[in-house]
Design a protein around this motif. Sequence first.
Motif, mmCIF file in Angstrom:
data_model
loop_
_atom_site.group_PDB
_atom_site.id
_atom_site.type_symbol
_atom_site.label_atom_id
_atom_site.label_comp_id
_atom_site.label_asym_id
_atom_site.label_seq_id
_atom_site.Cartn_x
_atom_site.Cartn_y
_atom_site.Cartn_z
ATOM 1 N N THR A 75 10.371 9.120 4.030
ATOM 2 C CA THR A 75 9.084 8.905 5.309
ATOM 3 C C THR A 75 8.009 8.354 4.758
ATOM 4 N N LYS A 76 7.143 8.946 4.136
ATOM 5 C CA LYS A 76 6.241 8.624 2.780
ATOM 6 C C LYS A 76 6.363 6.652 2.363
ATOM 7 N N SER A 77 7.370 7.324 1.746
ATOM 8 C CA SER A 77 7.793 6.152 0.885
ATOM 9 C C SER A 77 8.131 5.065 1.388
ATOM 10 N N ASP A 78 9.053 4.817 2.846
ATOM 11 C CA ASP A 78 8.930 3.851 3.450
ATOM 12 C C ASP A 78 7.631 3.125 3.924
ATOM 13 N N LEU A 79 6.699 3.857 4.296
ATOM 14 C CA LEU A 79 5.753 3.506 4.670
ATOM 15 C C LEU A 79 5.579 2.260 3.749
ATOM 16 N N TYR A 80 4.946 2.998 2.524
ATOM 17 C CA TYR A 80 4.793 2.332 1.277
ATOM 18 C C TYR A 80 5.838 0.694 1.396
ATOM 19 N N VAL A 81 6.369 1.128 1.669
ATOM 20 C CA VAL A 81 7.896 -0.619 1.299
ATOM 21 C C VAL A 81 6.522 -1.064 2.121
ATOM 22 N N GLU A 82 7.370 -1.384 3.684
ATOM 23 C CA GLU A 82 6.575 -1.802 4.532
ATOM 24 C C GLU A 82 5.125 -2.548 4.432
ATOM 25 N N ALA A 83 4.404 -1.828 3.993
ATOM 26 C CA ALA A 83 3.445 -2.386 3.581
ATOM 27 C C ALA A 83 2.308 -3.198 2.677
ATOM 28 N N ASN A 84 3.266 -2.118 0.998
ATOM 29 C CA ASN A 84 3.689 -3.913 0.428
ATOM 30 C C ASN A 84 4.171 -4.484 1.064
ATOM 31 N N ALA A 85 5.777 -4.872 1.826
ATOM 32 C CA ALA A 85 5.920 -5.918 2.020
ATOM 33 C C ALA A 85 5.289 -7.043 3.270
ATOM 34 N N ARG A 101 9.717 20.270 14.614
ATOM 35 C CA ARG A 101 8.766 18.963 14.536
ATOM 36 C C ARG A 101 10.039 17.857 13.132
ATOM 37 N N CYS A 102 9.678 17.443 13.744
ATOM 38 C CA CYS A 102 10.736 15.210 12.749
ATOM 39 C C CYS A 102 9.855 16.117 10.917
ATOM 40 N N ALA A 103 10.117 15.674 10.350
ATOM 41 C CA ALA A 103 9.281 15.269 9.255
ATOM 42 C C ALA A 103 8.343 13.488 9.327
ATOM 43 N N SER A 104 6.962 13.810 8.821
ATOM 44 C CA SER A 104 6.241 11.840 9.052
ATOM 45 C C SER A 104 5.378 12.307 8.241
ATOM 46 N N ALA A 105 4.611 11.221 7.946
ATOM 47 C CA ALA A 105 4.189 10.791 7.243
ATOM 48 C C ALA A 105 3.013 8.774 8.300
ATOM 49 N N GLU A 106 1.786 8.834 7.325
ATOM 50 C CA GLU A 106 0.362 8.036 8.164
ATOM 51 C C GLU A 106 -0.018 7.445 6.897
ATOM 52 N N LEU A 107 0.156 6.229 6.995
ATOM 53 C CA LEU A 107 -0.588 5.121 6.028
ATOM 54 C C LEU A 107 -1.966 4.820 6.565
ATOM 55 N N GLN A 108 -2.956 4.854 5.508
ATOM 56 C CA GLN A 108 -3.717 4.167 6.275
ATOM 57 C C GLN A 108 -3.512 3.712 4.828
ATOM 58 N N PHE A 109 -4.142 1.463 4.405
ATOM 59 C CA PHE A 109 -4.306 0.477 3.485
ATOM 60 C C PHE A 109 -5.055 -0.058 4.139
ATOM 61 N N ARG A 110 -5.084 -0.747 2.811
ATOM 62 C CA ARG A 110 -5.893 -2.013 2.953
ATOM 63 C C ARG A 110 -5.028 -3.134 1.903
ATOM 64 N N CYS A 111 -5.534 -4.445 2.401
ATOM 65 C CA CYS A 111 -4.894 -5.243 2.064
ATOM 66 C C CYS A 111 -5.626 -5.787 0.463
ATOM 67 N N VAL A 112 -5.453 -6.263 -0.607
ATOM 68 C CA VAL A 112 -6.498 -6.533 -1.395
ATOM 69 C C VAL A 112 -6.318 -7.770 -2.772
ATOM 70 N N ASN A 113 -7.544 -8.267 -3.153
ATOM 71 C CA ASN A 113 -6.485 -9.209 -3.716
ATOM 72 C C ASN A 113 -5.707 -8.726 -4.941
ATOM 73 N N LYS A 114 -4.825 -9.243 -5.784
ATOM 74 C CA LYS A 114 -3.937 -8.926 -6.640
ATOM 75 C C LYS A 114 -4.746 -8.639 -8.555
ATOM 76 N N LYS A 115 -4.500 -7.598 -8.620
ATOM 77 C CA LYS A 115 -5.284 -8.102 -10.371
ATOM 78 C C LYS A 115 -5.225 -8.769 -11.565
ATOM 79 N N ASN A 144 -0.124 -13.086 -0.326
ATOM 80 C CA ASN A 144 -0.650 -12.603 -1.569
ATOM 81 C C ASN A 144 -1.668 -11.907 -2.555
ATOM 82 N N LYS A 145 -1.197 -10.479 -1.354
ATOM 83 C CA LYS A 145 -1.908 -10.095 -1.923
ATOM 84 C C LYS A 145 -1.682 -7.726 -2.040
ATOM 85 N N GLU A 146 -1.825 -7.220 -2.738
ATOM 86 C CA GLU A 146 -1.686 -5.797 -2.518
ATOM 87 C C GLU A 146 -2.315 -4.813 -2.352
#
Length: 94
Positions: free
Chosen positions: A46-56, A80-94, A62-64
């Motif tokens: 579930t956490k991996s799916d969130l990273y994929v969605e956030a990256n997209a 309970r179901c497995a769950s995940a939460e991701l807080q993130f920012r989109c920053v300029n690519k290095k 044009n950020k990461e």
Amino acid sequence: MKSIIVLSVTLLLTACSSTGVVPIGNSTYILSKKSAGCGFSSAEGTKSDLYVEANAYCEKQNKEIEAVIVNARDGVPFVRCASAELQFRCVNKK
């Protein structure tokens, strides 16, 4: 019987969907998701799916991704179901 099957499929599809990217202020976003496997799966997928969605989402700008906070809870059968939460920012690519 047919209505039980329709209800079960609807609940299963709802359980595995994410909230989508939600802005929470200060150029920060949040995503959350519950696993379709409910209590019979770990939160890692579930956490991996969130990273994929956030990256997209960030890639469209044009950020990461820069993860701010990541929370994940494994599922517990019949509790309970497995769950995940991701807080993130989109920053300029290095």
